[in-house]
Design a protein around this motif. Structure first.
Motif, mmCIF file in Angstrom:
data_model
loop_
_atom_site.group_PDB
_atom_site.id
_atom_site.type_symbol
_atom_site.label_atom_id
_atom_site.label_comp_id
_atom_site.label_asym_id
_atom_site.label_seq_id
_atom_site.Cartn_x
_atom_site.Cartn_y
_atom_site.Cartn_z
ATOM 1 N N UNK A 1 38.043 30.350 36.188
ATOM 2 C CA UNK A 1 38.687 30.110 37.470
ATOM 3 C C UNK A 1 38.121 28.836 38.087
ATOM 4 N N UNK A 2 38.986 27.965 38.534
ATOM 5 C CA UNK A 2 38.615 26.685 39.111
ATOM 6 C C UNK A 2 38.495 26.828 40.627
ATOM 7 N N UNK A 3 37.439 26.263 41.204
ATOM 8 C CA UNK A 3 37.286 26.260 42.657
ATOM 9 C C UNK A 3 38.151 25.150 43.238
ATOM 10 N N UNK A 4 39.374 25.498 43.581
ATOM 11 C CA UNK A 4 40.312 24.520 44.135
ATOM 12 C C UNK A 4 41.233 25.229 45.108
ATOM 13 N N UNK A 5 41.834 24.459 45.988
ATOM 14 C CA UNK A 5 42.734 25.038 46.974
ATOM 15 C C UNK A 5 44.078 25.426 46.372
ATOM 16 N N UNK A 6 44.312 25.048 45.132
ATOM 17 C CA UNK A 6 45.534 25.444 44.427
ATOM 18 C C UNK A 6 45.154 25.947 43.041
ATOM 19 N N UNK A 7 45.934 26.856 42.517
ATOM 20 C CA UNK A 7 45.739 27.348 41.151
ATOM 21 C C UNK A 7 46.700 26.599 40.224
ATOM 22 N N UNK A 8 46.443 26.645 38.914
ATOM 23 C CA UNK A 8 47.398 26.013 37.988
ATOM 24 C C UNK A 8 48.816 26.574 38.147
ATOM 25 N N UNK A 9 48.946 27.871 38.413
ATOM 26 C CA UNK A 9 50.273 28.452 38.599
ATOM 27 C C UNK A 9 50.938 27.926 39.870
ATOM 28 N N UNK A 10 50.164 27.732 40.932
ATOM 29 C CA UNK A 10 50.726 27.176 42.166
ATOM 30 C C UNK A 10 51.184 25.731 41.956
ATOM 31 N N UNK A 11 50.463 24.977 41.120
ATOM 32 C CA UNK A 11 50.890 23.612 40.804
ATOM 33 C C UNK A 11 52.244 23.651 40.114
ATOM 34 N N UNK A 12 52.411 24.588 39.182
ATOM 35 C CA UNK A 12 53.704 24.738 38.501
ATOM 36 C C UNK A 12 54.785 25.126 39.506
ATOM 37 N N UNK A 13 54.475 26.097 40.364
ATOM 38 C CA UNK A 13 55.464 26.560 41.350
ATOM 39 C C UNK A 13 55.871 25.455 42.320
ATOM 40 N N UNK A 14 54.912 24.634 42.752
ATOM 41 C CA UNK A 14 55.174 23.610 43.757
ATOM 42 C C UNK A 14 55.797 22.356 43.146
ATOM 43 N N UNK A 15 55.298 21.954 41.966
ATOM 44 C CA UNK A 15 55.715 20.663 41.403
ATOM 45 C C UNK A 15 56.515 20.770 40.109
ATOM 46 N N UNK A 16 56.437 21.912 39.448
ATOM 47 C CA UNK A 16 57.099 22.040 38.153
ATOM 48 C C UNK A 16 56.317 21.402 37.028
ATOM 49 N N UNK A 17 55.071 21.031 37.277
ATOM 50 C CA UNK A 17 54.228 20.357 36.302
ATOM 51 C C UNK A 17 53.087 21.267 35.881
ATOM 52 N N UNK A 18 52.835 21.331 34.584
ATOM 53 C CA UNK A 18 51.713 22.106 34.063
ATOM 54 C C UNK A 18 50.487 21.205 33.991
ATOM 55 N N UNK A 19 49.363 21.675 34.542
ATOM 56 C CA UNK A 19 48.122 20.897 34.507
ATOM 57 C C UNK A 19 47.004 21.748 33.928
ATOM 58 N N UNK A 20 45.987 21.073 33.429
ATOM 59 C CA UNK A 20 44.809 21.760 32.906
ATOM 60 C C UNK A 20 43.829 22.013 34.042
ATOM 61 N N UNK A 21 42.827 22.840 33.769
ATOM 62 C CA UNK A 21 41.786 23.080 34.777
ATOM 63 C C UNK A 21 41.055 21.782 35.114
ATOM 64 N N UNK A 22 40.838 20.922 34.120
ATOM 65 C CA UNK A 22 40.167 19.645 34.355
ATOM 66 C C UNK A 22 40.968 18.741 35.289
ATOM 67 N N UNK A 23 42.275 18.679 35.083
ATOM 68 C CA UNK A 23 43.127 17.874 35.955
ATOM 69 C C UNK A 23 43.149 18.444 37.368
ATOM 70 N N UNK A 24 43.138 19.768 37.468
ATOM 71 C CA UNK A 24 43.117 20.409 38.780
ATOM 72 C C UNK A 24 41.809 20.112 39.506
#
Length: 147
Positions: A1-24
Motif C-alpha cells: 500500500x502506497x502512502x498517497x492521497x490517491x490509490x492506483x484504482x482512484x487514478x484509473x477511475x479519475x483519469x482512465x490511466x493505469x499507474x504503478x505504485x512508483x509513479x503514484x
C-alpha cells in the motif's frame, strides 16, 4: 500500500490511466512539494481539501506517466526551437495542468483576502445610517472652532 492521497484504482477511475505504485509515489511527492502539505498530516486536512488533493495526485500521476525524463529537465522560462518561442510559467514543466487546477481549489492556495465588517455596509444593529436625517439626533453637530 502506497502512502498517497490517491490509490492506483482512484487514478484509473479519475483519469482512465493505469499507474504503478512508483509513479503514484512520484506524483504524491510532487503534489506534497507544490501544495506545501505532507501525507503524514492528513488527519489535520479538511475533507474538501483532501478531495482536491486526491484529484491532484491522480492527475499528476497520469501526467507523469507521459513525461520523458521529468526529474532531470532544465529549469527554463522560455524555450525556442525552429523559430517558435514558448514562454512557460514557473510550474509548466513540473505540474500537469489538471493537477494545477485541482491544487488551486485547495483552501490554502486561494486568495487570503478577508472581508472586514463595516457597520455602514453590513447593516449591523446598533448603528444608524450615517446618511439618514434621523441620524442627526444620534450624531449631533458641533462646531469645529473658529469664530
Amino acid at each position: 500500500m502506497v502512502d498517497a492521497w490517491a490509490t492506483p484504482q482512484q487514478v484509473i477511475d479519475i483519469t482512465g490511466t493505469t499507474v504503478t505504485d512508483g509513479q503514484l509515489l512520484q506524483a504524491q511527492s510532487s503534489i506534497e512539494m507544490l501544495s506545501n502539505r505532507i501525507f503524514d498530516d492528513t488527519s489535520r486536512i479538511r475533507t474538501r481539501d483532501l478531495y482536491w488533493l486526491r484529484k491532484a495526485v491522480a492527475y499528476q500521476a497520469a501526467w507523469l506517466k507521459g513525461q520523458y525524463d521529468l526529474h532531470t529537465r532544465l529549469d527554463a522560462n522560455q524555450v525556442q526551437q525552429d523559430g517558435v518561442v514558448a514562454n512557460l510559467t514557473d510550474k509548466a514543466m513540473t505540474l500537469g495542468p489538471e493537477a494545477k487546477w485541482a491544487l488551486q481549489r485547495c483552501s490554502w492556495m486561494r486568495s487570503r483576502t478577508i472581508h472586514v465588517r463595516s457597520p455602514f455596509v453590513d447593516g449591523q444593529r446598533g448603528y444608524a445610517d450615517p446618511l439618514s436625517d434621523a441620524s442627526d439626533e444620534q450624531l449631533p453637530w458641533t462646531p469645529t472652532g473658529g469664530g
